[in-house]
Write an enzyme that holds these catalytic residues in place. Structure first.
Site, PDB file in Angstrom:
ATOM      1  N   TYR A   1       0.812  -1.277  -0.055  1.00 50.53           N
ATOM      2  CA  TYR A   1      -0.103   0.035  -0.061  1.00 50.53           C
ATOM      3  C   TYR A   1       0.908   1.282  -0.071  1.00 50.53           C
ATOM      4  O   TYR A   1       0.400   2.213  -0.652  1.00 50.53           O
ATOM      5  CB  TYR A   1      -1.022  -0.030   1.029  1.00 50.53           C
ATOM      6  CG  TYR A   1      -2.107  -0.981   0.843  1.00 50.53           C
ATOM      7  CD1 TYR A   1      -2.113  -2.400   1.310  1.00 50.53           C
ATOM      8  CD2 TYR A   1      -3.359  -0.681  -0.060  1.00 50.53           C
ATOM      9  CE1 TYR A   1      -2.938  -3.183   1.138  1.00 50.53           C
ATOM     10  CE2 TYR A   1      -4.301  -1.625  -0.146  1.00 50.53           C
ATOM     11  CZ  TYR A   1      -4.104  -2.874   0.295  1.00 50.53           C
ATOM     12  OH  TYR A   1      -4.997  -3.845   0.132  1.00 50.53           O
TER      13      TYR A   1
ATOM     14  N   GLN B   1     -15.595   2.273  -5.996  1.00 51.61           N
ATOM     15  CA  GLN B   1     -14.946   1.075  -5.442  1.00 51.61           C
ATOM     16  C   GLN B   1     -13.391   1.514  -5.168  1.00 51.61           C
ATOM     17  O   GLN B   1     -12.507   0.560  -4.753  1.00 51.61           O
ATOM     18  CB  GLN B   1     -15.017  -0.235  -6.199  1.00 51.61           C
ATOM     19  CG  GLN B   1     -16.545  -0.766  -6.603  1.00 51.61           C
ATOM     20  CD  GLN B   1     -16.539  -1.772  -7.402  1.00 51.61           C
ATOM     21  OE1 GLN B   1     -16.551  -2.904  -7.332  1.00 51.61           O
ATOM     22  NE2 GLN B   1     -17.040  -1.436  -8.795  1.00 51.61           N
TER      23      GLN B   1
ATOM     24  N   VAL C   1     -10.031   3.169  -4.140  1.00 50.84           N
ATOM     25  CA  VAL C   1      -9.577   3.833  -3.097  1.00 50.84           C
ATOM     26  C   VAL C   1      -8.600   4.939  -3.261  1.00 50.84           C
ATOM     27  O   VAL C   1      -8.129   5.619  -2.221  1.00 50.84           O
ATOM     28  CB  VAL C   1      -8.510   2.619  -2.300  1.00 50.84           C
ATOM     29  CG1 VAL C   1      -9.425   1.550  -1.801  1.00 50.84           C
ATOM     30  CG2 VAL C   1      -7.415   2.147  -3.198  1.00 50.84           C
ATOM     31  N   ASP C   2      -8.542   5.432  -4.535  1.00 47.54           N
ATOM     32  CA  ASP C   2      -7.956   6.626  -4.771  1.00 47.54           C
ATOM     33  C   ASP C   2      -8.676   7.824  -4.622  1.00 47.54           C
ATOM     34  O   ASP C   2      -9.807   7.641  -4.309  1.00 47.54           O
ATOM     35  CB  ASP C   2      -7.255   6.648  -6.274  1.00 47.54           C
ATOM     36  CG  ASP C   2      -8.561   6.752  -7.433  1.00 47.54           C
ATOM     37  OD1 ASP C   2      -8.400   5.882  -7.977  1.00 47.54           O
ATOM     38  OD2 ASP C   2      -9.238   7.540  -7.380  1.00 47.54           O
TER      39      ASP C   2
ATOM     40  N   HIS D   1     -14.680   0.587  -0.668  1.00 45.57           N
ATOM     41  CA  HIS D   1     -13.565  -0.351  -0.234  1.00 45.57           C
ATOM     42  C   HIS D   1     -12.478   0.476   0.411  1.00 45.57           C
ATOM     43  O   HIS D   1     -11.079   0.078   0.620  1.00 45.57           O
ATOM     44  CB  HIS D   1     -13.041  -1.000  -1.507  1.00 45.57           C
ATOM     45  CG  HIS D   1     -13.972  -1.897  -2.275  1.00 45.57           C
ATOM     46  ND1 HIS D   1     -13.775  -2.114  -3.470  1.00 45.57           N
ATOM     47  CD2 HIS D   1     -14.992  -2.436  -1.743  1.00 45.57           C
ATOM     48  CE1 HIS D   1     -14.901  -3.174  -3.914  1.00 45.57           C
ATOM     49  NE2 HIS D   1     -15.489  -3.064  -2.851  1.00 45.57           N
TER      50      HIS D   1
ATOM     51  N   GLY E   1     -16.254   1.803 -15.642  1.00 46.23           N
ATOM     52  CA  GLY E   1     -15.080   1.314 -15.333  1.00 46.23           C
ATOM     53  C   GLY E   1     -14.865   0.164 -14.443  1.00 46.23           C
ATOM     54  O   GLY E   1     -13.920  -0.029 -13.611  1.00 46.23           O
ATOM     55  N   THR E   2     -15.969  -0.727 -14.336  1.00 44.20           N
ATOM     56  CA  THR E   2     -15.985  -1.835 -13.353  1.00 44.20           C
ATOM     57  C   THR E   2     -16.228  -3.085 -14.085  1.00 44.20           C
ATOM     58  O   THR E   2     -17.104  -3.338 -14.814  1.00 44.20           O
ATOM     59  CB  THR E   2     -16.845  -1.688 -12.136  1.00 44.20           C
ATOM     60  OG1 THR E   2     -16.633  -2.710 -11.195  1.00 44.20           O
ATOM     61  CG2 THR E   2     -18.388  -1.511 -12.456  1.00 44.20           C
ATOM     62  N   SER E   3     -15.489  -4.300 -13.597  1.00 40.91           N
ATOM     63  CA  SER E   3     -15.872  -5.460 -14.166  1.00 40.91           C
ATOM     64  C   SER E   3     -17.174  -6.328 -13.662  1.00 40.91           C
ATOM     65  O   SER E   3     -17.586  -7.295 -13.869  1.00 40.91           O
ATOM     66  CB  SER E   3     -14.673  -6.570 -14.014  1.00 40.91           C
ATOM     67  OG  SER E   3     -14.580  -6.550 -12.555  1.00 40.91           O
TER      68      SER E   3
ATOM     69  N   ALA F   1     -13.270   5.732 -20.729  1.00 43.46           N
ATOM     70  CA  ALA F   1     -14.149   6.488 -19.505  1.00 43.46           C
ATOM     71  C   ALA F   1     -14.069   7.999 -20.107  1.00 43.46           C
ATOM     72  O   ALA F   1     -15.315   8.590 -19.993  1.00 43.46           O
ATOM     73  CB  ALA F   1     -13.582   6.477 -18.053  1.00 43.46           C
TER      74      ALA F   1
HETATM   75  N1  APR Z   1     -12.073   3.452 -19.191  1.00 44.74           N
HETATM   76  C1  APR Z   1     -13.256   2.787 -18.850  1.00 44.74           C
HETATM   77  N2  APR Z   1     -12.862   1.573 -18.262  1.00 44.74           N
HETATM   78  C2  APR Z   1     -11.938   0.780 -18.318  1.00 44.74           C
HETATM   79  C3  APR Z   1     -10.610   1.294 -18.787  1.00 44.74           C
HETATM   80  C4  APR Z   1     -10.613   2.756 -19.356  1.00 44.74           C
HETATM   81  N3  APR Z   1      -9.781   3.482 -19.713  1.00 44.74           N
HETATM   82  N4  APR Z   1      -9.656   0.621 -18.807  1.00 44.74           N
HETATM   83  C5  APR Z   1     -10.098  -0.642 -18.421  1.00 44.74           C
HETATM   84  N5  APR Z   1     -11.324  -0.446 -18.179  1.00 44.74           N
HETATM   85  C6  APR Z   1     -12.246  -1.500 -17.472  1.00 44.74           C
HETATM   86  C7  APR Z   1     -11.991  -2.957 -17.700  1.00 44.74           C
HETATM   87  O1  APR Z   1     -12.576  -3.318 -19.017  1.00 44.74           O
HETATM   88  C8  APR Z   1     -12.774  -3.586 -16.438  1.00 44.74           C
HETATM   89  O2  APR Z   1     -13.899  -3.915 -17.011  1.00 44.74           O
HETATM   90  O3  APR Z   1     -12.358  -1.334 -16.075  1.00 44.74           O
HETATM   91  C9  APR Z   1     -12.882  -2.429 -15.548  1.00 44.74           C
HETATM   92  C10 APR Z   1     -11.821  -2.840 -14.414  1.00 44.74           C
HETATM   93  O4  APR Z   1     -12.107  -4.097 -13.562  1.00 44.74           O
HETATM   94  P1  APR Z   1     -11.422  -4.561 -12.458  1.00 44.74           P
HETATM   95  O5  APR Z   1      -9.937  -4.632 -12.778  1.00 44.74           O
HETATM   96  O6  APR Z   1     -11.956  -5.708 -11.976  1.00 44.74           O
HETATM   97  O7  APR Z   1     -11.647  -3.309 -11.226  1.00 44.74           O
HETATM   98  P2  APR Z   1     -13.011  -3.211 -10.295  1.00 44.74           P
HETATM   99  O8  APR Z   1     -14.014  -3.520 -11.180  1.00 44.74           O
HETATM  100  O9  APR Z   1     -12.730  -1.638  -9.947  1.00 44.74           O
HETATM  101  O10 APR Z   1     -12.761  -4.094  -9.228  1.00 44.74           O
HETATM  102  C11 APR Z   1     -13.412  -4.177  -8.121  1.00 44.74           C
HETATM  103  O11 APR Z   1     -12.074  -5.570  -6.952  1.00 44.74           O
HETATM  104  O12 APR Z   1      -9.929  -6.197  -6.546  1.00 44.74           O
HETATM  105  C12 APR Z   1     -10.950  -5.610  -5.945  1.00 44.74           C
HETATM  106  O13 APR Z   1     -11.188  -4.133  -4.245  1.00 44.74           O
HETATM  107  C13 APR Z   1     -10.864  -4.333  -5.482  1.00 44.74           C
HETATM  108  O14 APR Z   1     -12.213  -2.304  -5.942  1.00 44.74           O
HETATM  109  C14 APR Z   1     -11.761  -3.341  -6.393  1.00 44.74           C
HETATM  110  C15 APR Z   1     -12.777  -4.693  -6.876  1.00 44.74           C
END
Ligand code: APR
Length: 228
Positions: free
Chosen positions: A53, A86, A88-89, A104, A169-171, A212
């Site tokens: 961290y 989600q 932490v920044d 988170h 931007g989340t999976s 994004a």
């Molecule tokens: N713009 C938008 N989306 C993007 C970009 C971009 N430039 N680059 C990547 N992505 C997308 C990816 O396609 C993916 O769907 O952002 C998503 C990132 O997914 P993860 O890496 O799984 O991140 P996140 O969904 O925030 O993870 C959730 O998991 O590990 C834990 O606590 C951690 O908060 C995190 C949580």
């Protein structure tokens, strides 16, 4: 003013140079999640976790909000915007967003290992021997896998009152955060911005297969023309 709720993940910070978690060569690629993001990992090797961290906190001081963060902050001129992230920044805050809920935790804060409510701002290295006011070791103010998500109740409340929901931007792989989508009413329009979207088709859903910043440039105009 209509309530615009925005659920963000690591992808909204990707264009600032902050690694996502599950893209190739993402943050977890170099690390065993169990070792650096669980209470068990912290118990068995606390300095390794603190160093992980510390590295992310150092990096955060060298990056800045990108256009997506800025456009989200700008939308406060037209909507009551609530960001539920989600991440932490602190990039949403640094871009000017005024209502940010961190599901988170926050990288620039630390807490006592004995009291999750004893939280202090912290922008430097955190090491063994750095103690909280209660005399206990300090740890990152981050929700690790297997730990409760204290802000979930508040986030569910916020999402349930959304007139419009943006997801950027989340999976959608990590719960309970990903389950927030189930708390909106049927008629609430959803806009999903992600170059590799991972959401199942549903009514009222518009997917923008874009980064994004690009997606937010398009969406900002549409939101203002459609919902003001
Ligand atoms: N713009 C938008 N989306 C993007 C970009 C971009 N430039 N680059 C990547 N992505 C997308 C990816 O396609 C993916 O769907 O952002 C998503 C990132 O997914 P993860 O890496 O799984 O991140 P996140 O969904 O925030 O993870 C959730 O998991 O590990 C834990 O606590 C951690 O908060 C995190 C949580």
């Amino acid at each position: 003013m209509k309530k615009l709720v925005v659920l963000t993940g690591a992808g909204v910070s990707a264009e600032s140079g902050v690694k996502t978690f599950r893209d190739d060569n993402g943050l977890w690629e170099g690390h065993d999640v169990i070792e650096v993001a669980t209470p068990e990992g912290f118990a068995s090797n606390p300095q390794l976790v603190l160093d992980f961290y510390n590295q992310r906190r150092r990096q955060l001081k060298n990056v800045k909000p990108n256009l997506a963060h800025q456009l989200l902050a700008d939308l406060e001129k037209h909507f009551k915007v609530e960001i539920v992230t989600q991440n932490v920044d602190d990039l949403h805050e640094r871009a000017g967003s005024s209502n940010v809920t961190h599901l988170h935790g926050e990288l620039m804060k630390v807490r006592s290992i004995a009291n999750e409510n004893l939280v202090i701002d912290w922008d430097k290295e955190l090491n063994l021997g750095d103690l909280a006011p209660d005399g206990n070791q300090l740890r990152p103010f981050v929700v690790w896998f297997g730990e409760a998500v204290p802000m979930m109740e508040k986030a569910m409340q916020i999402v349930s009152q959304a007139d419009i929901l943006l997801i950027i931007g989340t999976s959608m792989q990590v719960y309970p955060a990903a389950g927030l989508i189930d708390f909106i009413s049927q008629e609430t329009p959803i806009y999903f911005i992600d170059p590799n979207p991972s959401i199942s088709k549903q009514n009222n859903l518009t997917i923008l297969e874009k980064n994004a910043s690009t997606g937010m440039q398009e969406l900002q105009k549409h939101l203002i023309n459609t919902y003001l």
